[in-house]
Design a protein around this motif. Structure first.
Motif, mmCIF file in Angstrom:
data_model
loop_
_atom_site.group_PDB
_atom_site.id
_atom_site.type_symbol
_atom_site.label_atom_id
_atom_site.label_comp_id
_atom_site.label_asym_id
_atom_site.label_seq_id
_atom_site.Cartn_x
_atom_site.Cartn_y
_atom_site.Cartn_z
ATOM 1 N N VAL A 17 0.842 -1.206 0.000
ATOM 2 C CA VAL A 17 0.000 0.000 0.000
ATOM 3 C C VAL A 17 0.871 1.247 0.000
ATOM 4 O O VAL A 17 0.623 2.198 -0.750
ATOM 5 N N ILE A 18 1.902 1.249 0.824
ATOM 6 C CA ILE A 18 2.822 2.399 0.877
ATOM 7 C C ILE A 18 3.499 2.604 -0.473
ATOM 8 O O ILE A 18 3.638 3.740 -0.960
ATOM 9 N N ARG A 19 3.917 1.509 -1.122
ATOM 10 C CA ARG A 19 4.561 1.625 -2.435
ATOM 11 C C ARG A 19 3.587 2.198 -3.468
ATOM 12 O O ARG A 19 3.974 2.988 -4.319
ATOM 13 N N GLN A 20 2.340 1.763 -3.394
ATOM 14 C CA GLN A 20 1.328 2.273 -4.332
ATOM 15 C C GLN A 20 1.186 3.781 -4.229
ATOM 16 O O GLN A 20 0.908 4.454 -5.232
ATOM 17 N N MET A 21 1.340 4.325 -3.052
ATOM 18 C CA MET A 21 1.126 5.757 -2.829
ATOM 19 C C MET A 21 2.229 6.608 -3.439
ATOM 20 O O MET A 21 2.039 7.816 -3.629
ATOM 21 N N PRO A 36 6.961 10.742 -1.246
ATOM 22 C CA PRO A 36 8.313 11.299 -1.303
ATOM 23 C C PRO A 36 9.235 10.553 -0.342
ATOM 24 O O PRO A 36 8.785 10.074 0.711
ATOM 25 N N PRO A 37 10.505 10.446 -0.678
ATOM 26 C CA PRO A 37 11.451 9.698 0.173
ATOM 27 C C PRO A 37 11.475 10.179 1.620
ATOM 28 O O PRO A 37 11.598 9.361 2.547
ATOM 29 N N ASP A 38 11.351 11.481 1.852
ATOM 30 C CA ASP A 38 11.409 11.979 3.225
ATOM 31 C C ASP A 38 10.186 11.541 4.031
ATOM 32 O O ASP A 38 10.274 11.327 5.242
ATOM 33 N N ALA A 75 10.671 7.855 4.896
ATOM 34 C CA ALA A 75 11.651 7.724 5.976
ATOM 35 C C ALA A 75 11.006 7.875 7.348
ATOM 36 O O ALA A 75 11.471 7.275 8.331
ATOM 37 N N VAL A 76 9.935 8.659 7.421
ATOM 38 C CA VAL A 76 9.250 8.878 8.698
ATOM 39 C C VAL A 76 8.676 7.580 9.233
ATOM 40 O O VAL A 76 8.729 7.300 10.439
ATOM 41 N N VAL A 77 8.102 6.758 8.330
ATOM 42 C CA VAL A 77 7.407 5.544 8.780
ATOM 43 C C VAL A 77 8.221 4.268 8.552
ATOM 44 O O VAL A 77 7.743 3.173 8.857
#
Length: 427
Positions: free
Chosen positions: A164-168, A171-173, A176-178
């Motif tokens: 799901v995260i990849r689908q979104m 931005p790299p920053d 990095a948060v999650v």
């Protein structure tokens, strides 16, 4: 329906019709049995292998060749397995039925299937550098996640939050948060999946015995044990969705939560049933200011009611879906009691049914309340191009009601049995 489930049910139809297919589903059906005909690594996994292990260009064709050889060997084994199952089914035709004989080839194939997978993994690992081998545990978790999530039965159990995260495409920053939370999620999910799959594997011999003796009660108890492990997997998913969503900065957090819940709980989070309808109405170029404001007010009311209903459906699915197998078992016992004159057990109602009906009613009433604000010619133009509304009947039907024709109130009489659920009540 995967290939193994189809094979087992087809053979069972010859042996136990009509009881066995029902019993297979109630006794866990695809739980465990479904693994036999499914490779542990698929051609589609090559991308995951490359990305997770960070393969060099020269390594990729070697690993690709290893994967292709594995697929060939696996197909040879499963072809022989299916042939043995069919042979055993034919041997039993006209004789006493024995599920154990039917499923014996699956048990015999399991060690060979495991050997092929271990050989493949060992061959891939032998091609890796020291730095790449440090990523091996992460790769093993990714493989397990890929194959195990496919065998999920509960809503919310099989969603892959990393995907799901990849689908979104964040931005790299932001990623990095999650990233620490994703690492934690990956490990927690892996622990839950291993526990679930180990429980299913350990119970398979008892499932076979219960199917042989048609012991519904034992089958139900075994199913409950599996459901408990599935709930644990789902809980990891649900908790991780909320944790990751809370950590992501706006608006990404809510977007992630919506995407994850929509993928995990598809029935509760279906697309807005009236979104295109409201868009078409508000696009009418002759709407008066009063009409527009009234339609927009109804739209706000609908959106709030729809969101509240989604939340109630989500809560109900989480509580009620794990009880589905037991309801089926009780329903079967009730039918048997009815035929034999015994005391039928009480079958708990499916609490999702009234919610589905409530949703359908809400859709219909909201649509009708909007149509009452429109002039007849506006409805005619709207119905010509709006999903859920049908154009006026052609001249050839002028003397009678055409199938699916639209009346002046904007209602339809649709004789098509494939109409969406939102346009008819659920029994």
């Amino acid at each position: 329906m995967n290939r193994l489930h189809a094979t087992v049910v087809t053979a069972s139809l010859l042996l136990f019709a009509p009881i066995a297919p029902v019993a297979m589903a109630q006794f866990g059906g695809r739980a465990g049995f479904s693994e036999a005909l499914k490779p542990d690594l698929l051609p589609r996994d090559m991308t995951m292998i490359v990305e997770t292990l960070k393969l060099e260009e020269w390594q990729r064709p070697i690993v690709q060749s290893l994967l292709e050889d594995y697929q060939i060997s696996f197909k040879t084994g499963t072809d022989a397995l299916q042939q043995k199952m069919q042979d055993n089914a034919r041997k039993q035709k006209g004789a006493m039925n024995d599920v154990r004989l039917l499923l014996a080839p699956i048990e015999a194939w399991a060690p060979e299937k495991e050997r092929l997978y271990e050989d493949l993994m060992a061959s891939i690992k032998s091609q890796l550098s020291e730095n790449q081998q440090e990523r091996w545990p992460k790769f093993e978790r990714a493989v397990r996640r890929s194959k195990s999530l496919d065998d999920s039965d509960l809503a919310g159990e099989g969603v892959d939050l990393i995907f799901v995260i990849r689908q979104m495409q964040l931005p790299p920053d932001v990623v990095a948060v999650v990233e620490p939370l994703l690492d934690q999620y990956e490990i927690s999910l892996d622990v839950a999946l291993k526990a679930r799959d180990a429980k299913i594997t350990s119970l398979m011999p008892q499932f076979t015995e219960a199917m042989t003796t048609m012991d519904i009660n034992t089958g139900g108890n075994l199913q409950d044990q599996i459901i408990a492990t599935r709930i644990q997997v789902r809980q990891v998913q649900d908790d991780s969705i909320e944790t990751i969503a809370a950590q992501l900065p706006a608006p990404h957090g809510q977007d992630f939560r919506s995407r994850a819940l929509a993928q995990g709980y598809r029935e509760a989070f279906q697309p807005d049933a009236l979104g295109s309808f409201f868009a078409a109405v508000l696009n009418l170029n002759d709407l008066t200011s009063e009409q527009r404001s009234q339609v927009q007010a109804i739209q706000v009311t609908w959106e709030n009611a729809f969101m509240a209903l989604q939340t109630r459906m989500l809560e109900t699915i989480r509580v009620e879906e794990p009880k589905k197998a037991q309801r089926k078992i009780l329903a079967l016992a009730a039918k048997r009691a009815e035929k034999s004159g015994g005391v039928a057990p009480e079958v708990p109602p499916d609490l999702m049914v009234p919610l589905r009906n409530e949703k359908n009613k809400l859709v219909q009433e909201t649509r009708e309340s909007v149509l009452k604000l429109l002039a007849e010619d506006q409805i005619d133009r709207l119905s010509a191009g709006t999903p859920g509304l049908r154009p006026p009947p052609p001249p050839s039907f002028s003397k009678g009601q055409a199938p699916g024709a639209t009346n002046k109130a904007g209602d339809t009489k649709d004789t098509n049995s494939n109409a969406p659920n939102d346009s008819k009540a659920v029994e």
